[in-house]
Design a protein around this motif. Structure first.
Motif, short mmCIF file in Angstrom:
data_model
loop_
_atom_site.label_atom_id
_atom_site.label_comp_id
_atom_site.label_asym_id
_atom_site.label_seq_id
_atom_site.Cartn_x
_atom_site.Cartn_y
_atom_site.Cartn_z
N SER A 123 -0.79 9.67 -60.07
CA SER A 123 0.53 10.74 -60.54
C SER A 123 0.96 10.21 -61.54
CB SER A 123 1.38 10.80 -59.31
OG SER A 123 1.91 9.44 -59.15
N PRO A 124 1.80 11.15 -62.20
CA PRO A 124 1.87 12.58 -62.02
C PRO A 124 0.63 13.28 -62.32
CG PRO A 124 3.00 12.06 -63.87
CD PRO A 124 2.63 10.90 -63.55
N VAL A 125 0.35 14.48 -61.62
CA VAL A 125 -0.61 15.52 -61.82
C VAL A 125 -0.07 16.82 -61.88
CG1 VAL A 125 -2.75 16.24 -60.97
CG2 VAL A 125 -2.35 14.01 -60.90
N ASN A 126 -0.70 17.58 -63.00
CA ASN A 126 -0.11 19.01 -63.07
C ASN A 126 -0.92 19.93 -62.38
OD1 ASN A 126 1.96 18.22 -64.64
ND2 ASN A 126 0.43 18.24 -66.68
N LEU A 127 -0.23 20.89 -61.55
CA LEU A 127 -1.14 21.91 -61.18
C LEU A 127 -1.10 22.97 -61.89
CD1 LEU A 127 -2.95 22.81 -58.16
CD2 LEU A 127 -0.52 23.78 -57.51
N ARG A 128 -2.02 23.62 -62.20
CA ARG A 128 -2.05 24.72 -63.38
C ARG A 128 -2.38 25.95 -62.88
NH1 ARG A 128 -1.14 22.87 -68.65
NH2 ARG A 128 -1.24 20.70 -68.74
N VAL A 129 -2.01 27.23 -63.50
CA VAL A 129 -2.28 28.29 -62.98
C VAL A 129 -3.50 28.93 -63.22
CG1 VAL A 129 0.14 29.11 -63.13
CG2 VAL A 129 -1.54 29.61 -65.05
N GLY A 130 -4.32 28.18 -64.17
CA GLY A 130 -5.89 28.66 -64.70
C GLY A 130 -6.51 27.33 -65.05
N LEU A 183 -9.13 13.85 -61.94
CA LEU A 183 -7.96 13.56 -61.44
C LEU A 183 -8.02 13.21 -59.94
CD1 LEU A 183 -5.35 15.23 -63.55
CD2 LEU A 183 -6.10 12.91 -63.73
N LEU A 184 -9.21 13.85 -59.26
CA LEU A 184 -9.29 13.89 -57.82
C LEU A 184 -10.41 12.70 -57.46
CD1 LEU A 184 -9.53 17.77 -57.40
CD2 LEU A 184 -7.81 16.18 -56.86
N SER A 185 -10.15 12.43 -56.29
CA SER A 185 -11.00 11.34 -55.47
C SER A 185 -11.49 11.89 -54.27
CB SER A 185 -10.04 10.21 -55.30
OG SER A 185 -10.72 8.93 -54.57
N GLY A 186 -12.85 11.12 -54.19
CA GLY A 186 -13.57 11.59 -52.89
C GLY A 186 -12.97 10.73 -51.74
N ARG A 187 -11.82 9.89 -51.80
CA ARG A 187 -11.11 9.07 -50.86
C ARG A 187 -10.43 10.24 -49.66
NH1 ARG A 187 -6.97 4.18 -51.60
NH2 ARG A 187 -6.52 3.86 -49.30
N ARG A 188 -10.68 9.93 -48.63
CA ARG A 188 -9.92 11.06 -47.70
C ARG A 188 -8.67 10.33 -47.17
NH1 ARG A 188 -13.79 14.69 -45.54
NH2 ARG A 188 -11.96 15.47 -44.78
N THR A 189 -7.84 11.27 -47.31
CA THR A 189 -6.64 11.15 -46.61
C THR A 189 -5.89 12.32 -46.12
OG1 THR A 189 -5.32 12.08 -48.61
CG2 THR A 189 -5.81 9.45 -48.76
N ALA A 190 -4.86 12.05 -45.23
CA ALA A 190 -4.43 13.32 -44.64
C ALA A 190 -2.99 13.26 -44.41
CB ALA A 190 -4.96 13.39 -43.20
N VAL A 191 -2.33 14.26 -44.03
CA VAL A 191 -0.88 14.48 -44.00
C VAL A 191 -0.46 14.61 -42.53
CG1 VAL A 191 1.19 15.95 -44.45
CG2 VAL A 191 -0.62 15.72 -46.11
N ILE A 192 0.40 13.97 -41.88
CA ILE A 192 0.68 13.87 -40.36
C ILE A 192 1.28 15.18 -40.19
CG2 ILE A 192 2.02 13.05 -38.70
CD1 ILE A 192 -0.31 11.32 -39.13
N ALA A 193 0.79 16.18 -39.38
CA ALA A 193 1.31 17.29 -38.77
C ALA A 193 2.59 17.92 -39.64
CB ALA A 193 1.88 17.13 -37.42
N PRO A 194 2.11 18.53 -40.94
CA PRO A 194 3.18 19.03 -41.73
C PRO A 194 3.96 20.39 -40.97
CG PRO A 194 1.07 19.68 -42.59
CD PRO A 194 0.84 18.66 -41.43
N TRP A 195 3.19 20.91 -39.94
CA TRP A 195 3.87 21.96 -39.45
C TRP A 195 4.79 21.82 -38.05
CZ3 TRP A 195 -1.35 20.99 -39.63
CH2 TRP A 195 -2.01 20.22 -38.69
N SER A 196 5.05 20.48 -38.00
CA SER A 196 5.59 20.16 -36.63
C SER A 196 7.07 19.28 -36.91
CB SER A 196 4.82 18.95 -35.95
OG SER A 196 5.51 18.53 -34.99
N THR A 197 7.86 19.35 -36.05
CA THR A 197 8.98 18.49 -36.48
C THR A 197 9.06 17.24 -35.68
OG1 THR A 197 10.21 20.01 -34.72
CG2 THR A 197 10.49 20.60 -37.11
N ASN A 198 8.14 16.91 -34.68
CA ASN A 198 8.07 15.89 -33.83
C ASN A 198 7.18 14.77 -34.30
OD1 ASN A 198 9.74 17.55 -31.84
ND2 ASN A 198 7.42 18.39 -31.21
N ASN A 199 7.56 13.74 -34.14
CA ASN A 199 6.98 12.42 -34.50
C ASN A 199 5.60 12.47 -33.62
OD1 ASN A 199 9.04 11.51 -36.32
ND2 ASN A 199 9.89 10.22 -34.79
N ILE A 200 4.59 11.80 -34.53
CA ILE A 200 3.19 11.59 -33.84
C ILE A 200 2.94 10.18 -33.56
CG2 ILE A 200 0.79 12.22 -34.08
CD1 ILE A 200 2.48 14.62 -33.88
N GLY A 201 2.48 10.01 -32.23
CA GLY A 201 2.16 8.53 -31.89
C GLY A 201 0.82 8.14 -32.55
#
Length: 206
Positions: A81-88, A132-150
């Motif tokens: 980072s930082p990385v620009n997200l462009r419209v085209g 600027l992208l990697s094949g390494r896999r990551t994830a975001v914990i439940a971005p649609w939730s307001t509860n903590n995840i165990g």
């Protein structure tokens, strides 16, 4: 007895955020517009819509091969980072957003030369240079939730919780069996239900 009760209370798992001050437990403040203003969209509503569209898209269309032979759509992560997200697909196009945290997962769903069209966890889309992208896999914990995840010791809902992960925390994916994923979050690792993660498809294994 009072001392024993206090000790037991102190040993309970605490909500877990990124311990590194250079990282933020929530992704929303880590994405800035070109004028560095914070996102002001209704994140919860957008994430719910993204989750519904995400599942519908995955079940409705078979994977296709991109120009490099890799499947489309697929997930990747930011190398730096930082990385620009462009419209085209080119530096001549305007900047929509600037990602200021590395390792954020993004879904690649279109390719044009060395450029990749991506979608983030909030549904924002745009073009990023493929290098600027990697094949390494990551994830975001439940971005649609307001509860903590165990975070559990073993891939079972009855396994002890070793930590609580806040929504929007970024974790590394070690492996997934279609139901549970082993994730790494500094300084520990454990198991999270796959359906609680954005950054891996339903029933995907690796």
């Amino acid at each position: 007895m009072a001392g024993a009760a206090k000790q037991a209370k102190d040993n309970r798992p605490r909500p877990m955020t990124h311990p590194d001050p250079m990282r933020m437990s929530h992704l929303s403040p880590s994405v800035r517009s070109p004028n560095h203003g914070s996102l002001t969209t209704q994140t919860f509503v957008r994430c719910c819509l993204v989750a519904v569209l995400f599942i519908a898209a995955v079940t409705a269309r078979p994977p296709q091969a991109g120009a490099g032979g890799l499947p489309l759509p697929r997930f990747a992560s930011l190398k730096k980072s930082p990385v620009n997200l462009r419209v085209g697909p080119g530096v001549q196009y305007g900047i929509k957003w600037v990602y200021v945290r590395p390792k954020i997962p993004l879904e690649i769903y279109e390719e044009f030369g060395n450029w990749r069209r991506v979608r983030d966890w909030q549904g924002a889309t745009g073009w990023i240079l493929g290098s600027l992208l990697s094949g390494r896999r990551t994830a975001v914990i439940a971005p649609w939730s307001t509860n903590n995840i165990g975070l559990r010791q073993k891939p079972s809902s009855t396994s002890p919780v070793t930590a609580w992960l806040e929504p929007h925390v970024v974790v590394g994916l070690v492996n997934c069996d279609g139901h549970w994923c082993r994730v790494a979050v500094n300084p520990t690792s454990g198991f999270v239900r796959q359906k609680r993660l954005w950054g891996i498809y339903p029933n995907e294994t690796f």
